[in-house]
Design a protein around this motif. Structure first.
Motif, PDB file in Angstrom:
ATOM      1  N   ALA B 106       0.842  -1.206   0.000  1.00  0.00           N
ATOM      2  CA  ALA B 106       0.000   0.000   0.000  1.00  0.00           C
ATOM      3  C   ALA B 106       0.873   1.251   0.000  1.00  0.00           C
ATOM      4  CB  ALA B 106      -0.932  -0.004   1.210  1.00  0.00           C
ATOM      5  N   LEU B 107       1.931   1.205   0.774  1.00  0.00           N
ATOM      6  CA  LEU B 107       2.816   2.362   0.868  1.00  0.00           C
ATOM      7  C   LEU B 107       3.510   2.633  -0.466  1.00  0.00           C
ATOM      8  CD1 LEU B 107       3.241   4.199   3.250  1.00  0.00           C
ATOM      9  CD2 LEU B 107       5.343   2.964   3.794  1.00  0.00           C
ATOM     10  N   LYS B 108       3.839   1.560  -1.165  1.00  0.00           N
ATOM     11  CA  LYS B 108       4.476   1.685  -2.482  1.00  0.00           C
ATOM     12  C   LYS B 108       3.497   2.322  -3.482  1.00  0.00           C
ATOM     13  CE  LYS B 108       7.429  -1.415  -5.232  1.00  0.00           C
ATOM     14  NZ  LYS B 108       7.794  -2.853  -5.385  1.00  0.00           N
ATOM     15  N   VAL B 109       2.244   1.903  -3.438  1.00  0.00           N
ATOM     16  CA  VAL B 109       1.217   2.480  -4.313  1.00  0.00           C
ATOM     17  C   VAL B 109       1.083   3.980  -4.039  1.00  0.00           C
ATOM     18  CG1 VAL B 109      -1.270   2.532  -4.818  1.00  0.00           C
ATOM     19  CG2 VAL B 109      -0.083   0.340  -4.618  1.00  0.00           C
ATOM     20  N   VAL B 110       1.035   4.332  -2.758  1.00  0.00           N
ATOM     21  CA  VAL B 110       0.911   5.742  -2.377  1.00  0.00           C
ATOM     22  C   VAL B 110       2.103   6.540  -2.913  1.00  0.00           C
ATOM     23  CG1 VAL B 110       1.056   7.311  -0.385  1.00  0.00           C
ATOM     24  CG2 VAL B 110      -0.567   5.421  -0.374  1.00  0.00           C
ATOM     25  N   GLN B 111       3.286   6.011  -2.675  1.00  0.00           N
ATOM     26  CA  GLN B 111       4.508   6.683  -3.135  1.00  0.00           C
ATOM     27  C   GLN B 111       4.494   6.864  -4.665  1.00  0.00           C
ATOM     28  OE1 GLN B 111       8.028   7.032  -1.408  1.00  0.00           O
ATOM     29  NE2 GLN B 111       8.417   8.154  -3.297  1.00  0.00           N
ATOM     30  N   GLN B 112       4.136   5.812  -5.379  1.00  0.00           N
ATOM     31  CA  GLN B 112       4.143   5.865  -6.847  1.00  0.00           C
ATOM     32  C   GLN B 112       3.066   6.792  -7.406  1.00  0.00           C
ATOM     33  OE1 GLN B 112       3.872   1.731  -7.907  1.00  0.00           O
ATOM     34  NE2 GLN B 112       6.092   1.450  -8.061  1.00  0.00           N
ATOM     35  N   ASN B 113       1.855   6.688  -6.854  1.00  0.00           N
ATOM     36  CA  ASN B 113       0.734   7.470  -7.402  1.00  0.00           C
ATOM     37  C   ASN B 113       0.724   8.908  -6.913  1.00  0.00           C
ATOM     38  OD1 ASN B 113      -0.095   5.126  -8.563  1.00  0.00           O
ATOM     39  ND2 ASN B 113      -1.955   4.879  -7.338  1.00  0.00           N
ATOM     40  N   LEU B 114       1.153   9.106  -5.665  1.00  0.00           N
ATOM     41  CA  LEU B 114       0.925  10.413  -5.039  1.00  0.00           C
ATOM     42  C   LEU B 114       2.207  11.119  -4.619  1.00  0.00           C
ATOM     43  CD1 LEU B 114      -2.091   9.251  -2.839  1.00  0.00           C
ATOM     44  CD2 LEU B 114      -2.236  10.529  -4.974  1.00  0.00           C
ATOM     45  N   GLY B 115       3.314  10.396  -4.598  1.00  0.00           N
ATOM     46  CA  GLY B 115       4.598  11.039  -4.315  1.00  0.00           C
ATOM     47  C   GLY B 115       5.050  10.968  -2.873  1.00  0.00           C
ATOM     48  N   SER B 116       6.231  11.509  -2.631  1.00  0.00           N
ATOM     49  CA  SER B 116       6.879  11.394  -1.324  1.00  0.00           C
ATOM     50  C   SER B 116       6.169  12.181  -0.229  1.00  0.00           C
ATOM     51  CB  SER B 116       8.330  11.872  -1.408  1.00  0.00           C
ATOM     52  OG  SER B 116       9.048  11.042  -2.278  1.00  0.00           O
ATOM     53  N   LEU B 117       5.580  13.328  -0.598  1.00  0.00           N
ATOM     54  CA  LEU B 117       4.885  14.117   0.423  1.00  0.00           C
ATOM     55  C   LEU B 117       3.669  13.370   0.957  1.00  0.00           C
ATOM     56  CD1 LEU B 117       5.063  17.769  -0.993  1.00  0.00           C
ATOM     57  CD2 LEU B 117       6.276  16.808   0.983  1.00  0.00           C
ATOM     58  N   ALA B 118       3.004  12.635   0.058  1.00  0.00           N
ATOM     59  CA  ALA B 118       1.849  11.832   0.482  1.00  0.00           C
ATOM     60  C   ALA B 118       2.307  10.718   1.421  1.00  0.00           C
ATOM     61  CB  ALA B 118       1.133  11.257  -0.730  1.00  0.00           C
ATOM     62  N   LYS B 119       3.401  10.083   1.067  1.00  0.00           N
ATOM     63  CA  LYS B 119       3.940   9.013   1.912  1.00  0.00           C
ATOM     64  C   LYS B 119       4.281   9.568   3.301  1.00  0.00           C
ATOM     65  CE  LYS B 119       7.610   5.582   2.040  1.00  0.00           C
ATOM     66  NZ  LYS B 119       9.019   5.433   1.699  1.00  0.00           N
ATOM     67  N   GLN B 120       4.901  10.730   3.311  1.00  0.00           N
ATOM     68  CA  GLN B 120       5.229  11.394   4.580  1.00  0.00           C
ATOM     69  C   GLN B 120       3.973  11.660   5.403  1.00  0.00           C
ATOM     70  OE1 GLN B 120       7.453  15.120   4.407  1.00  0.00           O
ATOM     71  NE2 GLN B 120       9.067  14.097   3.245  1.00  0.00           N
ATOM     72  N   GLU B 121       2.939  12.133   4.724  1.00  0.00           N
ATOM     73  CA  GLU B 121       1.685  12.432   5.431  1.00  0.00           C
ATOM     74  C   GLU B 121       1.115  11.161   6.064  1.00  0.00           C
ATOM     75  OE1 GLU B 121      -1.080  14.988   3.177  1.00  0.00           O
ATOM     76  OE2 GLU B 121      -2.700  14.188   4.428  1.00  0.00           O
ATOM     77  N   ALA B 122       1.183  10.046   5.337  1.00  0.00           N
ATOM     78  CA  ALA B 122       0.710   8.765   5.890  1.00  0.00           C
ATOM     79  C   ALA B 122       1.527   8.374   7.120  1.00  0.00           C
ATOM     80  CB  ALA B 122       0.789   7.673   4.825  1.00  0.00           C
TER      81      ALA B 122
END
Lengths: 175, 175
Positions: B106-122
């Protein structure tokens, strides 16, 4: 075998027996057919499927105390990133319990009823933040803004905010 | 006035119009009349009121991805400490999306689709923990144990765990 059952558990089983006997929607797919999700309150007076016309299989329904978007964020990300939903409706309601107390009141109740270890657990597990809020309409707007500003939700996802009147059974769009 | 409405929003309004027209339960009180709460999944194939026989006004219903007890804890504490519920049913279900991926997927999908800032927010907002789990029956047992061990839930609260079969429409008690 499960052990003895409470009256509530017996009632759930008896109702479900009837439901299952005439159930004919076992073919529905996992992803929501209409690609939307509803976030609403856990309040006992709300039946989202009936009140908002959500047919079985059509939408994810997330519920928590207050219909809180922050609390729902993990579920929302799974819904839109892994299961294809592209529209979010935040539906709070009149007479919500969450506007009747403040965080510190809830924390005081926990401390008094359950002790310091319980209070500590609340601090560790959810930052002792009960997410009480003072006003429904602003609460809806704040949550919509929070989701629109979130990097975890792409701009392509439509987000709207609503208030459901538990006395009239009527919902209206706020934002 | 709210601006233009999506087809989903229009459908919600049209359905609600009919619901409100024959609504006659505006007298119900805020606290759940039958003093219980159900935690179940946001899955589109579950209609808790219909499947578990929850009449309007009777119970709190908390829903999130997986029917996750940790995620629900804030709401559960409010329900039992401030609104008087004394019984909790955790109801997970067959074919749950949460057993189809791992956290890192899931984290990989977030990173790929939405970028590093989204991953950070998660990471900041929910510790990047999507609460995926590998097995439904153990997932139910784990959540029941988590709640039974929680200092935030007094021993007087009855906690049971269930699995709902989305193909058969049938629920069974596990623990």
């Amino acid at each position: 075998m499960a052990s003895s059952k409470t009256p509530v558990q017996q009632a759930v089983e008896a109702s479900n027996e009837k439901y299952a006997a005439s159930f004919h929607q076992g073919h529905l797919a996992l992803p929501p057919a209409k690609k939307y999700l509803v976030v609403t309150c856990m309040d006992a007076r709300i039946d989202p499927a009936a009140a908002f016309g959500i047919a079985l299989g059509d939408a994810h329904v997330i519920r928590n105390a207050g219909g809180n978007a922050r609390d729902a964020l993990r579920s929302i990300v799974i819904s839109e990133q892994l299961l294809g939903t592209n529209e979010i409706l935040i539906i709070k309601h009149t007479g919500c319990g969450m506007i009747t107390f403040r965080n510190q009141d809830a924390l005081k109740v926990v401390q008094q009823n359950l002790g310091s270890l319980a209070k500590q657990e609340a601090e560790i597990l959810f930052n002792a933040d009960f997410q009480a809020f003072p006003d429904i309409e602003n609460g809806v707007k704040d949550d919509v803004t929070f989701l629109r500003d979130s990097k975890l939700i792409p701009q392509s996802v439509t987000i709207s905010g609503w208030i459901y009147d538990v006395h009239a059974g009527r919902v209206r769009k706020v934002v």
